[in-house]
Design an enzyme around this catalytic site. Structure first.
Site, mmCIF file in Angstrom:
data_model
loop_
_atom_site.group_PDB
_atom_site.id
_atom_site.type_symbol
_atom_site.label_atom_id
_atom_site.label_comp_id
_atom_site.label_asym_id
_atom_site.label_seq_id
_atom_site.Cartn_x
_atom_site.Cartn_y
_atom_site.Cartn_z
ATOM 1 C CG ASP A 74 -7.823 2.749 0.575
ATOM 2 O OD1 ASP A 74 -8.963 3.266 0.654
ATOM 3 O OD2 ASP A 74 -7.267 2.183 1.544
ATOM 4 C CG ASP A 85 -10.831 -0.388 4.904
ATOM 5 O OD1 ASP A 85 -11.196 -0.780 6.021
ATOM 6 O OD2 ASP A 85 -9.679 0.069 4.723
ATOM 7 C CG ASN A 97 -8.083 5.626 3.521
ATOM 8 O OD1 ASN A 97 -6.989 5.594 2.953
ATOM 9 N ND2 ASN A 97 -8.507 4.632 4.285
ATOM 10 C CE LYS A 132 -4.851 0.326 0.309
ATOM 11 N NZ LYS A 132 -5.592 -0.397 1.367
ATOM 12 C CG LEU A 133 -1.330 3.551 -6.930
ATOM 13 C CD1 LEU A 133 -1.544 4.233 -8.293
ATOM 14 C CD2 LEU A 133 0.144 3.590 -6.534
ATOM 15 C CE LYS A 134 -3.945 3.931 2.137
ATOM 16 N NZ LYS A 134 -5.213 3.547 2.794
ATOM 17 N N GLY A 150 -4.621 -4.023 5.985
ATOM 18 C CA GLY A 150 -3.563 -3.849 6.988
ATOM 19 C C GLY A 150 -3.707 -2.524 7.695
ATOM 20 C CE LYS A 157 -7.694 -2.010 6.676
ATOM 21 N NZ LYS A 157 -7.691 -0.530 6.715
ATOM 22 C CD GLU A 178 -9.029 -0.395 0.614
ATOM 23 O OE1 GLU A 178 -8.114 -0.750 -0.171
ATOM 24 O OE2 GLU A 178 -8.909 -0.447 1.848
ATOM 25 C CB SER A 213 -0.890 -0.034 1.254
ATOM 26 O OG SER A 213 -1.634 1.157 1.369
HETATM 27 O O1 OSB Z 1 -7.278 2.184 4.514
HETATM 28 O O2 OSB Z 1 -6.307 0.349 4.205
HETATM 29 C C1 OSB Z 1 -6.345 1.439 4.764
HETATM 30 C C2 OSB Z 1 -3.223 1.924 6.938
HETATM 31 C C3 OSB Z 1 -3.765 2.542 8.038
HETATM 32 C C4 OSB Z 1 -5.116 2.837 8.045
HETATM 33 C C5 OSB Z 1 -5.920 2.486 6.950
HETATM 34 C C6 OSB Z 1 -5.376 1.845 5.857
HETATM 35 C C7 OSB Z 1 -3.996 1.587 5.827
HETATM 36 C C8 OSB Z 1 -3.290 0.998 4.702
HETATM 37 C C9 OSB Z 1 -1.962 0.338 4.984
HETATM 38 O O3 OSB Z 1 -3.667 1.065 3.565
HETATM 39 C C10 OSB Z 1 -1.977 -1.113 4.794
HETATM 40 C C11 OSB Z 1 -0.732 -1.764 5.373
HETATM 41 O O4 OSB Z 1 -0.725 -2.097 6.584
HETATM 42 O O5 OSB Z 1 0.229 -1.951 4.632
HETATM 43 MG MG MG Z 2 -8.526 1.100 3.150
#
Ligand code: OSB
Ligand code: MG
Length: 370
Positions: free
Chosen positions: A188, A238, A190, A161-163, A290, A262, A213, A135
């Site tokens: 992702d 998520d 968020n 995975k790209l934020k 994660g 998760k 995501e 990620s």
């Molecule tokens: O949205 O998946 C998420 C980390 C912290 C809080 C939310 C997220 C994440 C990650 C990291 O995307 C995933 C990782 O542990 O590598």
């Molecule tokens: Mg997520």
């Protein structure tokens, strides 16, 4: 299995590289490590709540309170027969899933060891190694993102995975897709978008993404169903999925086609397996998300991801992607085929390094039966 003491350890661990999401930039990971002490030794769990209520309303402060006032007394009250027995003791309680999951993970590790099994076998997992990806946080420019992704691909990660967030989306994904035409890619958000942004998100359909995501609000399954109708790319939820009921609603409303599981968000390995089983029955794949875990939480994630319906690579990267020195041994490394091996030794499968834990600890407390 009788629990004689519960120790809570508030830790802070510096990340090897800052992690930026639509919530902000993080340089350090706070967490609570839960230690259940029994005659057979200690069982360990990781509470993945962070320092701020951004990803979830839970924080290390709220979890500390719930753990010490409610969960520790429940686990100390009488011997724990199995995971269902433990969950029945806090079934009256609302929310605080990350706090519950930490106690449950520690208890599951002890119960598994007592039965002569690995945690993975104990929860019904089968695979010896699980496919994983990385990620990647938001970077300053598309070029910087391409460089960062190239670095991870060179390390052997087979899925990226790209934020994303508004203003840091299409041009960034386009640059990565142009540089790496065949790499399995997903994004992702968020919860950084609203339904009014559907026109902004639709161009993502051009980049052959595995999934998008959590584009919309954390508690809006309905609007995700409206958005999914306008996108070809599968939506994966998520933040919106805290319970089996949420998973069922989301799949039956076609608000998503894939679910990120998760352990912390759903309140433990047992509820995680229930969501896994429901998704399997409804024909929807799941994958393991994660929370920048230490080796303790990572070991549990690997056990969970060894269940059969985890059909997409997990956000379970090598220990070195997160921390210079982890608090558990052995650390996890990436196999050449972009998998990580599931621990096979008894219980959790990692040993906590007491000195490293001590160095990371800001504060500890020990609770005993009253
Ligand atoms: O949205 O998946 C998420 C980390 C912290 C809080 C939310 C997220 C994440 C990650 C990291 O995307 C995933 C990782 O542990 O590598
Ligand atoms: Mg997520």
């Amino acid at each position: 299995m009788a629990i004689e003491q519960v120790a809570l350890h508030l830790i802070a661990m510096p990340l090897v590289t800052p992690f930026e999401t639509s919530f902000g930039r993080q340089t350090e990971r706070e967490a609570i490590i839960v230690e259940l002490r029994s005659a057979a030794g200690s069982g360990w769990g990781e509470c993945v709540a962070g320092d701020s209520p951004s990803y979830s309303y839970e924080t290390t402060d709220s979890a500390w309170s719930v753990l010490s006032r409610w969960l520790a007394p429940a686990v100390l009250a009488r011997p724990v027969a199995d995971l269902a027995d433990l969950h029945s003791r806090w079934a009256w309680m609302r929310g605080h899933h990350m706090a519950r999951a930490a106690v449950e993970q520690a208890a599951a590790s002890l119960l598994a060891a007592e039965q002569g099994e690995s945690l993975a076998a104990f929860i019904g997992g089968a695979r010896a190694a699980v496919p994983v990806g990385v990620s990647v946080g938001i970077q300053s420019s598309p070029e910087a993102l391409v460089d960062t992704v190239a670095g991870y691909l060179a390390q052997g990660y087979g899925r990226v995975k790209l934020k994303i967030k508004p203003g840091k989306d299409i041009a960034f994904v386009k640059a990565v897709r142009a540089a790496f035409p065949d790499v399995p890619l997903q994004v992702d958000a968020n919860s950084a978008y609203t339904l009014a942004d559907a026109d902004l998100l639709r161009p993502l359909d051009e980049f052959n993404l595995l999934l998008i995501e959590q584009p919309l609000d954390h508690d809006d399954i309905y609007e995700h169903s409206l958005l999914q109708r306008q996108l070809q790319t599968p939506i994966c939820l998520d933040e919106s999925i805290l319970t089996v009921q949420h998973a069922r609603a989301a799949l039956e409303l076609a608000a998503c086609r894939i679910i990120n599981i998760k352990v912390g968000r759903v309140g433990g390995l047992l509820p995680a397996r229930q969501i896994h089983d429901l998704c399997q029955a409804l024909g929807a794949p799941v994958w393991c998300g994660g929370m920048l875990e230490t080796g303790i939480g990572r070991a549990a994630n690997l056990a969970l991801a060894s269940l059969p319906n985890f059909r997409l690579p997990g956000d379970i990267s090598a220990s070195s992607r997160y921390y210079q020195t982890d608090i558990a041994e052995p650390t996890f490394s990436l196999n050449p085929d972009s998998t990580i091996s599931v621990p096979t030794s008894l219980g959790l499968g990692v040993t906590v390094h007491r000195e490293a834990l001590g160095r990371a600890t800001l504060h500890s407390a020990t609770l005993m039966p009253t």
